[in-house]
Write an enzyme that holds these catalytic residues in place. Sequence first.
Site, PDB file in Angstrom:
ATOM      1  N   GLU A  54      -3.294   7.317  -4.278  1.00  0.00           N
ATOM      2  CA  GLU A  54      -3.212   6.500  -3.355  1.00  0.00           C
ATOM      3  C   GLU A  54      -3.272   5.154  -4.465  1.00  0.00           C
ATOM      4  O   GLU A  54      -3.818   5.057  -5.304  1.00  0.00           O
ATOM      5  CB  GLU A  54      -4.515   6.170  -2.509  1.00  0.00           C
ATOM      6  CG  GLU A  54      -4.347   4.944  -1.526  1.00  0.00           C
ATOM      7  CD  GLU A  54      -5.938   4.854  -1.052  1.00  0.00           C
ATOM      8  OE1 GLU A  54      -5.882   5.298   0.338  1.00  0.00           O
ATOM      9  OE2 GLU A  54      -6.960   4.334  -1.650  1.00  0.00           O
TER      10      GLU A  54
ATOM     11  N   TYR B  41       0.794  -1.108   0.052  1.00  0.00           N
ATOM     12  CA  TYR B  41      -0.010  -0.062  -0.028  1.00  0.00           C
ATOM     13  C   TYR B  41       0.843   1.133  -0.021  1.00  0.00           C
ATOM     14  O   TYR B  41       1.911   1.282   0.790  1.00  0.00           O
ATOM     15  CB  TYR B  41      -0.886  -0.035   1.230  1.00  0.00           C
ATOM     16  CG  TYR B  41      -1.658   1.271   1.551  1.00  0.00           C
ATOM     17  CD1 TYR B  41      -3.007   1.201   1.055  1.00  0.00           C
ATOM     18  CD2 TYR B  41      -1.100   2.401   1.775  1.00  0.00           C
ATOM     19  CE1 TYR B  41      -3.803   2.574   0.830  1.00  0.00           C
ATOM     20  CE2 TYR B  41      -1.868   3.738   2.039  1.00  0.00           C
ATOM     21  CZ  TYR B  41      -3.112   3.607   1.723  1.00  0.00           C
ATOM     22  OH  TYR B  41      -3.904   4.810   1.568  1.00  0.00           O
TER      23      TYR B  41
END
Length: 375
Positions: free
Chosen positions: A185, A101
Amino acid sequence: MDLFEHQARELFERYGVLVPRAEVAGSAPAARAAAERLGGRVVVKAQVKTGGRGKAGGVKLAADPAAAELTARQILGMDIKGHTVHQVMVAEPVEVEREFYVGYTLDRARGRFLAIASAEGGMEIEEVAARRPEAVARIAVDPEEGVTEAKAAEIAAAGGLPAEAAATLHRLWTVLTEQDALLVEVNPLVVTRGGAIVALDGKVTLDDNADFRRTYAYEDTGGAGLEAEAAAKGLNYVKLDGEVGVIGNGAGLVMSTLDVVAGCGARPADFLDIGGGASAEVMADGLSVVLGDPHVRSVLVNVFGGITACDAVAEGIVRALDTVTLTKPLVVRLDGNSAARGRAILTERAHPLVHQVDTMDGAAARAAELAAVAA
Ligand code: GDP
Ligand code: MN
């Protein structure tokens, strides 16, 4: 403005971030044709501006073009957290070795950017962040310095990412700054079997305040969504997941109204700030957008009269009722400047679906109750 995954993907590609080859399709046959061009075996992904598509069944592997067509047929028209799927992205599948992530966002409280990185990326990142926050590294980024190559290496190391991911982190930072984004993101950022670092998903939020210097116009290709309709009408509307439509004057009041509705055990269906004016036209436009959401079961209009007095708002509602057919109960709370006159105007109109409650808490409770009854 949030971008669709396929728009974020294109943006990443322009900045040299590796992404899977992909095409956008608005119909099942188009998805099949895209799969044929992409080598047959593909991933079909719902294009909606919300996360959790994988868990909702909106991301599926298809073995061949015929399967891609079938899968696209299942995903198109699906409702994911209140967002209807109008398009799918058909992408070349990637052999995933590990999922990470990474994200950049603003830390408004500290006046810094924040880099977030974790070696436990993928669909469970929220649970990881909640249960084991130490598994998610948060590194402050000085806006003057930005993410230099050294800083990118520091972020990669802190998050437990391979050193090779630093170059990608650096490029994603360039996306954030050059595109005036508030959020970039990537979940998951993957290491493939072949050792390449590939962005398998992308979420980008652009800062609308920078629209004036943006050279690239992002088309809202989601079809005639409610947010697009609202934007075309100049309304400040954000679609949410619940059943109680919310309309108010002033962003702060609307935000607290969302909280109060949630506090009553209901879920707000939207954020709609009609601003200071609240003319009949704005009220009618707002009502028609909110009522256009099939999940809405009741609508709460919460107005605190200031410069625009409540009687003007009440007149606006009454005139809006002439052009918009009310299909759901409407709870109106008027307070502040000229509240008594405003309430009298609505009482006189005596519309069977309009309920007046004089306090914010009471009105929210009533709207929640009416939504529950309609369920
Ligand atoms: P989200 O659920 O909305 O975040 O959608 P994602 O784009 O992140 O897809 C959900 C999950 O599907 C990812 O976390 C991956 O684990 C998986 N996935 C997506 N594309 C591929 C792919 O090409 N190959 C493999 N192996 N997994 C994929
Ligand atoms: Mn994802």
